[in-house]
Design an enzyme around this catalytic site. Structure first.
Site, PDB file in Angstrom:
ATOM      1  N   CYS A 114       0.814  -1.222   0.000  1.00 35.74           N
ATOM      2  CA  CYS A 114       0.000   0.000   0.000  1.00 35.74           C
ATOM      3  C   CYS A 114       0.847   1.271   0.000  1.00 35.74           C
ATOM      4  O   CYS A 114       0.362   2.343  -0.371  1.00 35.74           O
ATOM      5  CB  CYS A 114      -0.938   0.004   1.198  1.00 35.74           C
ATOM      6  SG  CYS A 114      -2.107  -1.377   1.194  1.00 35.74           S
ATOM      7  N   HIS A 250      -3.424   7.368   1.946  1.00 36.95           N
ATOM      8  CA  HIS A 250      -3.791   6.033   1.476  1.00 36.95           C
ATOM      9  C   HIS A 250      -5.211   5.759   1.949  1.00 36.95           C
ATOM     10  O   HIS A 250      -5.539   5.961   3.120  1.00 36.95           O
ATOM     11  CB  HIS A 250      -2.813   5.009   2.039  1.00 36.95           C
ATOM     12  CG  HIS A 250      -3.251   3.592   1.841  1.00 36.95           C
ATOM     13  ND1 HIS A 250      -3.710   3.126   0.630  1.00 36.95           N
ATOM     14  CD2 HIS A 250      -3.303   2.538   2.713  1.00 36.95           C
ATOM     15  CE1 HIS A 250      -4.024   1.846   0.760  1.00 36.95           C
ATOM     16  NE2 HIS A 250      -3.801   1.477   2.000  1.00 36.95           N
ATOM     17  N   ASN A 280     -10.050  -0.148  -0.500  1.00 36.75           N
ATOM     18  CA  ASN A 280      -8.590  -0.073  -0.417  1.00 36.75           C
ATOM     19  C   ASN A 280      -8.009  -0.642  -1.716  1.00 36.75           C
ATOM     20  O   ASN A 280      -8.062  -1.842  -1.947  1.00 36.75           O
ATOM     21  CB  ASN A 280      -8.110  -0.876   0.791  1.00 36.75           C
ATOM     22  CG  ASN A 280      -6.604  -0.800   1.004  1.00 36.75           C
ATOM     23  OD1 ASN A 280      -5.856  -0.403   0.119  1.00 36.75           O
ATOM     24  ND2 ASN A 280      -6.154  -1.196   2.180  1.00 36.75           N
TER      25      ASN A 280
END
Length: 323
Positions: A114, A250, A280
């Site tokens: 990520c 993020h 996500n």
């Protein structure tokens, strides 16, 4: 004069299939309300059968080139952040290079889960500042739907597929925080925390594996480390809280986003949030959010933008730039 890496184009791409939270109710002990209350996610996009990470990346790249008014051969390099490349090798970046018809320069992948887009931006910035390249496409692209355990309600409802791309160009600055472009970078990792977020397969085991996560532990590390890396990057850039126009974090979980903003002493009014629509998307989440933020009219030329991310490794970092 100081060389700065300035954003001159950006774009994103989301697969056509939209998956609302309600779709999981038929197979899992979950509900739309349960998912929204714990993550802020309402829907996500899943790649079609046969649609790969490099396909998504190529479409985002084309949109970024169109936005910049450039062709693929105006680029010197492509740096692609992904943990879900099409093949073990060659890199997804070289597949994008071929798909764009780019027959010069170089291309390679970066893998920091990520945090991948932050790491890719840091790589591209270093290449530009050192004079090795003048114009670089930085892409974040993922098909995390391919590594989900669909029986695990704690993880499979959180992730989605997508891609975002930015084009960085070398431009002259005066060397202070009023310059456009990347002003600072902060990178970190700590391999001791591998077991709280990982995929239980890989090339050496000849398996693909599934994503595994200890949610409470990830949350605990995320808020602390994201606030720390953002603060460090801001200090490096000579930027104070009141100078920040936008945080583009993020997009993992609305609670993490809110907790980090609070720890930084910044209002949610200054945060670009897209997690409700995309879930996500790992390395794709920040470039997706940047592109959407510009589309919405939130991020404007001259704005100070702080981006930060954390992912498996653990790996985390932040980039401060003036738009």
């Amino acid at each position: 004069m100081t060389i700065r890496s300035v954003v001159v184009g950006l774009g994103h791409y989301l697969p056509e299939r939209v998956v609302p939270n309600s779709e999981f109710e038929a197979t899992l002990d979950t509900s739309d309300e349960w998912i929204k209350s714990r993550s802020g996610i309402e829907r996500r996009h899943f790649a079609a059968e046969g649609e790969t990470t490099s396909d998504l990346a190529t479409k985002a790249a084309r949109n970024a080139l169109a936005d910049a008014g450039l062709t693929a051969n105006d680029l010197d390099a492509i740096v692609l952040a992904t943990s879900t490349a099409d093949l073990t090798f060659p890199s997804a970046a070289t597949m994008v290079q071929a798909a764009l018809g780019m027959n010069r320069g170089f291309a390679y992948d970066v893998q920091a889960v990520c945090a991948g887009f932050i790491y890719a931006m840091a790589n591209a910035n270093a290449l530009i500042v050192s004079g090795q390249a003048k114009r670089i496409m930085v892409i974040g692209a993922e098909t995390f739907s391919r590594i989900m355990d669909w029986s695990d309600r704690s993880t499979c409802v959180l992730f989605g597929d997508g891609a975002g791309a930015v084009i960085l160009e070398a431009q002259d600055g005066i060397g202070d925080k009023t310059d456009r472009g990347i002003l600072s970078v902060d990178l970190n990792s700590d391999g001791q925390h591998r077991d709280i977020l990982y995929v239980d397969g890989g090339v050496s085991t000849q398996t693909t594996g599934f994503l595994r996560m200890q949610g409470k532990e990830v949350f605990r590390h995320a808020v602390e480390k994201l606030a720390q890396t953002a603060t460090t990057a801001m200090e490096k850039a000579g930027i104070a809280n009141e100078d920040v126009d936008w945080i583009v974090p993020h997009q993992a979980n609305i609670r993490i986003i809110q907790g980090t903003a609070k720890k930084l002493g910044l209002s949610m009014d200054n945060v670009v949030v897209t997690v409700q629509d995309h879930g996500n998307t790992s390395a794709a989440s920040i470039p997706l959010a940047l592109s959407v933020g510009v589309e919405r009219g939130q991020i404007k030329r001259g704005d100070v933008v702080v981006t930060e991310a954390i992912g498996g490794g653990l790996a985390w970092g932040a980039v401060v730039l003036r738009w």
